[in-house]
Design a protein around this motif. Structure first.
Motif, PDB file in Angstrom:
ATOM      1  N   THR A  48       0.700  -1.035  -0.147  1.00  0.00           N
ATOM      2  CA  THR A  48      -0.207   0.031  -0.417  1.00  0.00           C
ATOM      3  C   THR A  48       0.890   1.186  -0.073  1.00  0.00           C
ATOM      4  O   THR A  48       0.563   2.710  -0.685  1.00  0.00           O
ATOM      5  CB  THR A  48      -0.926  -0.246   1.183  1.00  0.00           C
ATOM      6  N   LEU A  49       1.684   1.838   1.381  1.00  0.00           N
ATOM      7  CA  LEU A  49       2.944   2.119   0.913  1.00  0.00           C
ATOM      8  C   LEU A  49       3.404   2.086  -0.576  1.00  0.00           C
ATOM      9  O   LEU A  49       3.486   3.815  -1.024  1.00  0.00           O
ATOM     10  CB  LEU A  49       3.776   2.390   1.885  1.00  0.00           C
ATOM     11  N   GLY A  50       3.472   1.228  -1.308  1.00  0.00           N
ATOM     12  CA  GLY A  50       4.697   1.330  -2.505  1.00  0.00           C
ATOM     13  C   GLY A  50       3.433   2.342  -3.486  1.00  0.00           C
ATOM     14  O   GLY A  50       3.797   3.137  -4.614  1.00  0.00           O
ATOM     15  N   TYR A  51       2.462   1.671  -3.079  1.00  0.00           N
ATOM     16  CA  TYR A  51       1.261   2.268  -4.313  1.00  0.00           C
ATOM     17  C   TYR A  51       0.986   3.504  -4.265  1.00  0.00           C
ATOM     18  O   TYR A  51       0.768   4.600  -5.469  1.00  0.00           O
ATOM     19  CB  TYR A  51       0.141   1.465  -4.743  1.00  0.00           C
ATOM     20  N   ILE A  52       1.091   3.963  -3.335  1.00  0.00           N
ATOM     21  CA  ILE A  52       0.832   5.416  -2.990  1.00  0.00           C
ATOM     22  C   ILE A  52       1.801   6.406  -3.609  1.00  0.00           C
ATOM     23  O   ILE A  52       1.846   7.420  -3.322  1.00  0.00           O
ATOM     24  CB  ILE A  52       0.543   5.993  -0.771  1.00  0.00           C
ATOM     25  N   PHE A  53       3.293   6.138  -3.153  1.00  0.00           N
ATOM     26  CA  PHE A  53       4.664   6.236  -3.325  1.00  0.00           C
ATOM     27  C   PHE A  53       4.440   7.046  -5.066  1.00  0.00           C
ATOM     28  O   PHE A  53       4.676   7.612  -5.206  1.00  0.00           O
ATOM     29  CB  PHE A  53       5.326   5.930  -2.640  1.00  0.00           C
ATOM     30  N   SER A  54       4.159   5.238  -5.872  1.00  0.00           N
ATOM     31  CA  SER A  54       4.722   5.442  -6.889  1.00  0.00           C
ATOM     32  C   SER A  54       3.635   5.993  -7.454  1.00  0.00           C
ATOM     33  O   SER A  54       3.629   6.838  -8.565  1.00  0.00           O
ATOM     34  CB  SER A  54       4.471   3.765  -7.418  1.00  0.00           C
ATOM     35  N   CYS A  55       2.002   5.918  -7.321  1.00  0.00           N
ATOM     36  CA  CYS A  55       1.417   6.564  -7.921  1.00  0.00           C
ATOM     37  C   CYS A  55       1.458   7.631  -7.950  1.00  0.00           C
ATOM     38  O   CYS A  55       0.745   8.501  -8.720  1.00  0.00           O
ATOM     39  CB  CYS A  55       0.300   6.029  -7.712  1.00  0.00           C
ATOM     40  N   SER A  56       1.382   8.794  -7.086  1.00  0.00           N
ATOM     41  CA  SER A  56       1.515  10.226  -6.592  1.00  0.00           C
ATOM     42  C   SER A  56       2.413  10.503  -7.752  1.00  0.00           C
ATOM     43  O   SER A  56       2.321  11.517  -8.085  1.00  0.00           O
ATOM     44  CB  SER A  56       1.760  10.109  -5.059  1.00  0.00           C
ATOM     45  N   VAL A  57       3.737  10.166  -7.300  1.00  0.00           N
ATOM     46  CA  VAL A  57       5.032  10.695  -7.850  1.00  0.00           C
ATOM     47  C   VAL A  57       4.540  10.352  -9.795  1.00  0.00           C
ATOM     48  O   VAL A  57       5.189  11.712 -10.634  1.00  0.00           O
ATOM     49  CB  VAL A  57       6.080   9.235  -7.958  1.00  0.00           C
ATOM     50  N   VAL A  58       3.919   9.404 -10.463  1.00  0.00           N
ATOM     51  CA  VAL A  58       3.729   9.604 -12.187  1.00  0.00           C
ATOM     52  C   VAL A  58       2.872  10.271 -12.102  1.00  0.00           C
ATOM     53  O   VAL A  58       2.824  10.948 -13.154  1.00  0.00           O
ATOM     54  CB  VAL A  58       3.537   7.791 -12.126  1.00  0.00           C
ATOM     55  N   ALA A  59       1.563  10.638 -11.268  1.00  0.00           N
ATOM     56  CA  ALA A  59       0.436  11.746 -11.047  1.00  0.00           C
ATOM     57  C   ALA A  59       1.157  12.998 -11.443  1.00  0.00           C
ATOM     58  O   ALA A  59       0.906  13.316 -12.447  1.00  0.00           O
ATOM     59  CB  ALA A  59      -0.780  11.187 -10.325  1.00  0.00           C
ATOM     60  N   PHE A  60       1.779  12.813 -10.538  1.00  0.00           N
ATOM     61  CA  PHE A  60       2.720  14.000 -10.664  1.00  0.00           C
ATOM     62  C   PHE A  60       3.507  14.677 -11.977  1.00  0.00           C
ATOM     63  O   PHE A  60       2.958  15.951 -12.674  1.00  0.00           O
ATOM     64  CB  PHE A  60       3.175  14.217  -9.289  1.00  0.00           C
ATOM     65  N   ALA A  61       4.106  13.745 -12.201  1.00  0.00           N
ATOM     66  CA  ALA A  61       4.962  13.590 -13.357  1.00  0.00           C
ATOM     67  C   ALA A  61       4.266  14.206 -14.873  1.00  0.00           C
ATOM     68  O   ALA A  61       4.609  14.820 -15.424  1.00  0.00           O
ATOM     69  CB  ALA A  61       5.502  12.901 -13.596  1.00  0.00           C
ATOM     70  N   LEU A  62       3.259  13.800 -14.512  1.00  0.00           N
ATOM     71  CA  LEU A  62       2.253  13.654 -15.929  1.00  0.00           C
ATOM     72  C   LEU A  62       1.535  15.071 -16.154  1.00  0.00           C
ATOM     73  O   LEU A  62       0.796  15.385 -17.044  1.00  0.00           O
ATOM     74  CB  LEU A  62       1.191  11.995 -15.788  1.00  0.00           C
ATOM     75  N   VAL A  63       1.144  14.943 -14.627  1.00  0.00           N
ATOM     76  CA  VAL A  63       0.835  16.949 -14.713  1.00  0.00           C
ATOM     77  C   VAL A  63       1.158  17.721 -14.535  1.00  0.00           C
ATOM     78  O   VAL A  63       0.925  18.629 -15.805  1.00  0.00           O
ATOM     79  CB  VAL A  63      -0.225  16.228 -13.786  1.00  0.00           C
ATOM     80  N   ARG A  64       2.326  17.962 -14.128  1.00  0.00           N
ATOM     81  CA  ARG A  64       2.792  19.206 -13.371  1.00  0.00           C
ATOM     82  C   ARG A  64       4.594  18.704 -14.464  1.00  0.00           C
ATOM     83  O   ARG A  64       4.566  20.077 -14.031  1.00  0.00           O
ATOM     84  CB  ARG A  64       3.134  19.349 -12.258  1.00  0.00           C
ATOM     85  N   THR A  65       4.886  18.201 -15.048  1.00  0.00           N
ATOM     86  CA  THR A  65       6.048  18.604 -15.629  1.00  0.00           C
ATOM     87  C   THR A  65       6.058  18.597 -16.808  1.00  0.00           C
ATOM     88  O   THR A  65       4.548  16.946 -17.745  1.00  0.00           O
ATOM     89  CB  THR A  65       7.442  17.106 -15.116  1.00  0.00           C
ATOM     90  N   GLU A  66       7.260  18.425 -17.607  1.00  0.00           N
ATOM     91  CA  GLU A  66       6.899  18.575 -19.111  1.00  0.00           C
ATOM     92  C   GLU A  66       8.156  17.564 -19.542  1.00  0.00           C
ATOM     93  O   GLU A  66       8.874  17.616 -18.892  1.00  0.00           O
ATOM     94  CB  GLU A  66       7.245  20.206 -20.107  1.00  0.00           C
ATOM     95  N   PHE A  67       7.986  16.455 -20.495  1.00  0.00           N
ATOM     96  CA  PHE A  67       8.822  15.253 -20.894  1.00  0.00           C
ATOM     97  C   PHE A  67       8.449  14.953 -22.515  1.00  0.00           C
ATOM     98  O   PHE A  67       7.418  15.645 -22.919  1.00  0.00           O
ATOM     99  CB  PHE A  67       9.072  14.853 -20.237  1.00  0.00           C
ATOM    100  N   LYS A  68       9.786  14.531 -23.067  1.00  0.00           N
ATOM    101  CA  LYS A  68       9.299  14.373 -24.410  1.00  0.00           C
ATOM    102  C   LYS A  68       8.117  12.769 -23.827  1.00  0.00           C
ATOM    103  O   LYS A  68       8.640  12.170 -23.062  1.00  0.00           O
ATOM    104  CB  LYS A  68      10.434  13.518 -24.936  1.00  0.00           C
TER     105      LYS A  68
END
Length: 284
Positions: free
Chosen positions: A86-106
Motif C-alpha cells: 500500500t505504501l508502494g502504491y501511494i508513493f509510486s502512483c502519486s509521483v507518476v501522476a505528478f509527473a504527468l500533470v505538472r512536468t513536461e518531458f518527451k
C-alpha cells in the motif's frame, strides 16, 4: 396532499434502501451465523440464521491453524504484505501522476496513453512473464513479488494514477509558480505543496490498495509455497481437503475474523473515500 406524497415517497425510498441493505448484508450475516454452527449443520441448516447451539470453539480451533503455524502468523503475513504494498502504491502512483500533470518531458502523451491502456490489459496476461522474471530474481517463496512491484507503479496502478491526476489538475498552477519563485524545485514542490493538498486522494488510494492486497489470492498462490509465509487469503483454503471432510465451520470463523480489519478501515476512513471519489481537488 403534498405532505402525504412527500411522506409516502420518503417511506418508499427508505424502505427500498433498507431492503437493498439487507440483501447486500445477508451473505455476511450468513457467514457469521455459519461460523458458530457445528460443521455438520452448516449446510443442513443453511436457512437457519440463529444456530441452536453456539459453538464458540470454532474460533479457537480455527485460530490454532495447521501444524505449528497459527492464524496469528497468517494475519501477520497479510498485514506485512498489505502495509508495504500500500505504501508502494501511494508513493509510486502519486509521483507518476505528478509527473504527468505538472512536468513536461518527451513523449508525455504517449506515456499517459500507455498508462490508460494498461487499465484494459487483463491481469492474467501478465502472470506468466512476471513469474519467469521473479523466478530469475530468486524471489519465489519470498514477499518480494508481492511488495516490490507497487513501488514501481506495478499492475493495477493505472486507476490510482488517474484518480490522483484528477486531484492535481484541480490545484491552481499559481501555487506552483509562487513556490518556484520562493526557491522550490520540483521535488520540494511535490513534497510541500502538492502532496498535502491531495491527501484525500492518497488516502482513497491507500484504502483501495488495502482492500485489493488483503483479498489477493492468485499472487500468493503463485509465489508462496511455504505455509508459514501464507497470508490469510491463502491460508483459508487449507481448511478445504477434497480427500476427507472440509472443515467449513472453522473456515467461516476465520473468514469472519479476516473481515474485521477491512471493516474497521472502512468505518475509520469512509469520509475520505467519499471525498476522494467525488471531489476533484481544490475549487476555484
Amino acid at each position: 396532499m403534498k405532505d402525504f406524497k412527500k411522506i409516502f415517497g420518503s417511506i418508499v425510498y427508505h424502505s427500498g434502501n433498507i431492503l437493498l441493505a439487507i440483501i447486500m448484508l445477508y451473505p455476511i450475516i450468513w457467514l457469521l451465523s455459519s461460523s458458530f454452527k457445528a460443521n455438520g449443520e452448516v449446510f443442513i441448516n443453511a436457512h437457519q440464521l440463529i444456530p441452536d447451539t453456539f459453538h464458540f470453539e470454532n474460533y479457537r480451533n480455527g485460530w490454532a491453524g495447521f501444524g505449528n503455524t497459527t492464524f496469528a502468523t497468517f494475519f501477520k503475513n497479510s498485514i506485512v504484505i498489505t502495509a508495504i504494498s500500500t505504501l508502494g502504491y501511494i508513493f509510486s502512483c502519486s509521483v507518476v501522476a505528478f509527473a504527468l500533470v505538472r512536468t513536461e518531458f518527451k513523449f508525455k502523451k504517449f506515456w499517459f496513453a500507455t498508462v490508460m491502456l494498461s487499465m484494459m490489459l487483463p491481469k492474467q496476461v501478465l502472470l506468466v512473464p512476471q513469474y519467469i522474471l521473479f523466478h530469475k530474481f530468486n524471489w519465489i517463496n519470498t514477499f518480494s513479488p508481492l511488495v516490490v512491484p507497487p513501488f514501481f507503479a506495478g499492475p493495477s496502478s493505472a486507476f490510482f494514477i488517474f484518480l490522483i491526476m484528477q486531484f492535481i489538475r484541480g490545484i491552481p498552477k499559481e501555487l506552483d509558480e509562487a513556490a518556484t519563485i520562493d526557491g522550490c524545485g520540483t521535488f520540494k514542490l511535490f513534497i510541500y505543496i502538492i502532496a498535502p493538498l491531495i491527501k484525500p486522494a492518497l488516502v482513497t488510494v491507500g484504502i483501495f490498495a488495502v482492500y485489493w492486497q488483503w483479498q489477493d489470492f492468485v499472487g500468493p498462490l503463485l509465489y508462496l509455497n511455504k505455509p508459514e509465509l501464507y497470508p490469510v487469503s491463502l491460508a483459508l483454503k487449507l481448511f478445504s481437503d477434497p480427500s476427507t471432510v472440509t472443515n467449513w465451520s472453522n473456515m467461516f470463523a476465520m473468514s469472519a475474523l479476516s473481515l474485521v480489519p477491512v471493516i474497521l478501515i472502512f468505518f475509520v476512513f469512509q469520509k475520505y473515500i467519499v471525498e476522494g471519489i467525488s471531489s476533484q481537488g481544490l475549487k476555484g
